[in-house]
Design a protein around this motif. Structure first.
Motif, PDB file in Angstrom:
ATOM      1  N   ARG A 270     -12.859  40.846  54.617  1.00  0.00           N
ATOM      2  CA  ARG A 270     -14.227  40.349  54.826  1.00  0.00           C
ATOM      3  C   ARG A 270     -14.423  38.944  54.278  1.00  0.00           C
ATOM      4  O   ARG A 270     -15.488  38.353  54.472  1.00  0.00           O
ATOM      5  CB  ARG A 270     -15.238  41.305  54.190  1.00  0.00           C
ATOM      6  N   LEU A 271     -13.426  38.422  53.561  1.00  0.00           N
ATOM      7  CA  LEU A 271     -13.556  37.108  52.931  1.00  0.00           C
ATOM      8  C   LEU A 271     -12.990  36.018  53.833  1.00  0.00           C
ATOM      9  O   LEU A 271     -11.999  36.261  54.515  1.00  0.00           O
ATOM     10  CB  LEU A 271     -12.824  37.107  51.589  1.00  0.00           C
ATOM     11  N   PRO A 272     -13.571  34.828  53.843  1.00  0.00           N
ATOM     12  CA  PRO A 272     -14.812  34.450  53.174  1.00  0.00           C
ATOM     13  C   PRO A 272     -16.007  35.139  53.829  1.00  0.00           C
ATOM     14  O   PRO A 272     -16.012  35.377  55.038  1.00  0.00           O
ATOM     15  CB  PRO A 272     -14.884  32.937  53.342  1.00  0.00           C
ATOM     16  N   MET A 273     -17.022  35.440  53.013  1.00  0.00           N
ATOM     17  CA  MET A 273     -18.159  36.218  53.489  1.00  0.00           C
ATOM     18  C   MET A 273     -19.480  35.556  53.098  1.00  0.00           C
ATOM     19  O   MET A 273     -19.779  35.419  51.913  1.00  0.00           O
ATOM     20  CB  MET A 273     -18.101  37.621  52.869  1.00  0.00           C
ATOM     21  N   PRO A 274     -20.283  35.133  54.093  1.00  0.00           N
ATOM     22  CA  PRO A 274     -21.635  34.673  53.761  1.00  0.00           C
ATOM     23  C   PRO A 274     -22.424  35.855  53.188  1.00  0.00           C
ATOM     24  O   PRO A 274     -22.291  36.987  53.659  1.00  0.00           O
ATOM     25  CB  PRO A 274     -22.222  34.245  55.107  1.00  0.00           C
ATOM     26  N   MET A 275     -23.225  35.601  52.156  1.00  0.00           N
ATOM     27  CA  MET A 275     -23.974  36.672  51.507  1.00  0.00           C
ATOM     28  C   MET A 275     -25.324  36.152  51.030  1.00  0.00           C
ATOM     29  O   MET A 275     -25.407  35.094  50.405  1.00  0.00           O
ATOM     30  CB  MET A 275     -23.172  37.194  50.309  1.00  0.00           C
ATOM     31  N   ALA A 276     -26.368  36.903  51.354  1.00  0.00           N
ATOM     32  CA  ALA A 276     -27.705  36.569  50.858  1.00  0.00           C
ATOM     33  C   ALA A 276     -27.814  37.040  49.412  1.00  0.00           C
ATOM     34  O   ALA A 276     -27.327  38.121  49.066  1.00  0.00           O
ATOM     35  CB  ALA A 276     -28.762  37.254  51.723  1.00  0.00           C
ATOM     36  N   VAL A 277     -28.438  36.222  48.573  1.00  0.00           N
ATOM     37  CA  VAL A 277     -28.658  36.572  47.166  1.00  0.00           C
ATOM     38  C   VAL A 277     -30.112  36.981  47.013  1.00  0.00           C
ATOM     39  O   VAL A 277     -31.026  36.181  47.234  1.00  0.00           O
ATOM     40  CB  VAL A 277     -28.317  35.389  46.235  1.00  0.00           C
ATOM     41  N   HIS A 278     -30.306  38.249  46.629  1.00  0.00           N
ATOM     42  CA  HIS A 278     -31.637  38.828  46.461  1.00  0.00           C
ATOM     43  C   HIS A 278     -31.926  38.967  44.968  1.00  0.00           C
ATOM     44  O   HIS A 278     -31.117  39.524  44.219  1.00  0.00           O
ATOM     45  CB  HIS A 278     -31.676  40.205  47.137  1.00  0.00           C
ATOM     46  N   ALA A 279     -33.067  38.443  44.516  1.00  0.00           N
ATOM     47  CA  ALA A 279     -33.489  38.582  43.116  1.00  0.00           C
ATOM     48  C   ALA A 279     -34.205  39.920  42.971  1.00  0.00           C
ATOM     49  O   ALA A 279     -35.147  40.207  43.712  1.00  0.00           O
ATOM     50  CB  ALA A 279     -34.425  37.441  42.724  1.00  0.00           C
ATOM     51  N   SER A 280     -33.764  40.735  42.038  1.00  0.00           N
ATOM     52  CA  SER A 280     -34.319  42.079  41.874  1.00  0.00           C
ATOM     53  C   SER A 280     -35.778  42.042  41.422  1.00  0.00           C
ATOM     54  O   SER A 280     -36.277  41.030  40.927  1.00  0.00           O
ATOM     55  CB  SER A 280     -33.493  42.884  40.874  1.00  0.00           C
ATOM     56  N   ALA A 281     -36.440  43.179  41.582  1.00  0.00           N
ATOM     57  CA  ALA A 281     -37.835  43.312  41.138  1.00  0.00           C
ATOM     58  C   ALA A 281     -37.917  43.462  39.627  1.00  0.00           C
ATOM     59  O   ALA A 281     -38.945  43.161  39.023  1.00  0.00           O
ATOM     60  CB  ALA A 281     -38.478  44.520  41.820  1.00  0.00           C
TER      61      ALA A 281
END
Length: 163
Positions: free
Chosen positions: A45-56
């Motif tokens: 799966r690499l390289p893999m674009p990934m969204a970074v989500h800030a937790s609640a």
């Protein structure tokens, strides 16, 4: 990343606690370029674009701001540079590319962000266009439908290339 409908793209996402999610996007050479996990992404799966989500979840009291103030002092940064990205919760901040997943070793010893057991290398951090996008997160690596208009140009290009 793939197109799921005309107005959204599907991308892998990872929820990370603040202030660590925000530190990935700090415009500085000492930004957080390693994410530590107990599991690894399959190599294919690499390289893999990934969204970074800030937790609640929020740190108790003044924890996040206190930690950022200490990091700013350590890194020689103005704390206000970090505050804009660490005060956001329960939202996608931006997109990165996971380029490698490495077992923690002596090679990582000088990196303040690396603790392992697996160190995910994060490159090309880009904040979302128009600011964070509010949504609920999940544990582990999860699939997210992100509005196309939020995707930074460098990642939109990758999406079009992958069609």
């Amino acid at each position: 990343m793939s197109e799921s409908n005309n107005n959204a793209v599907e991308i892998s996402a990872l929820t990370i606690h603040q202030p660590y999610a925000g530190m990935i996007f700090v415009p500085h050479t000492a930004r957080k370029a390693i994410e530590n996990r107990t599991w690894k992404v399959p190599q294919e799966r690499l390289p893999m674009p990934m969204a970074v989500h800030a937790s609640a979840m929020r740190m108790a009291g003044d924890g996040a701001k206190g930690l950022c103030a200490r990091l700013a002092e350590l890194l020689g940064l103005n704390p206000s540079v970090m505050e804009a990205v660490i005060d956001v919760h329960q939202a996608v901040l931006g997109i990165v590319t996971v380029t490698a997943v490495e077992v923690f070793s002596d090679v990582h010893a000088g990196d303040i962000w690396a603790t392992g057991p697996y160190c995910w290398r994060l490159e090309r951090p880009e904040l979302l266009l128009g600011g964070p996008w509010r949504c609920r997160g999940r544990q582990g690596l999860w699939r997210l439908e992100l509005p196309v208009e939020k995707v930074p140009p460098v990642y939109r290009h990758l999406l079009e290339k992958g069609r």
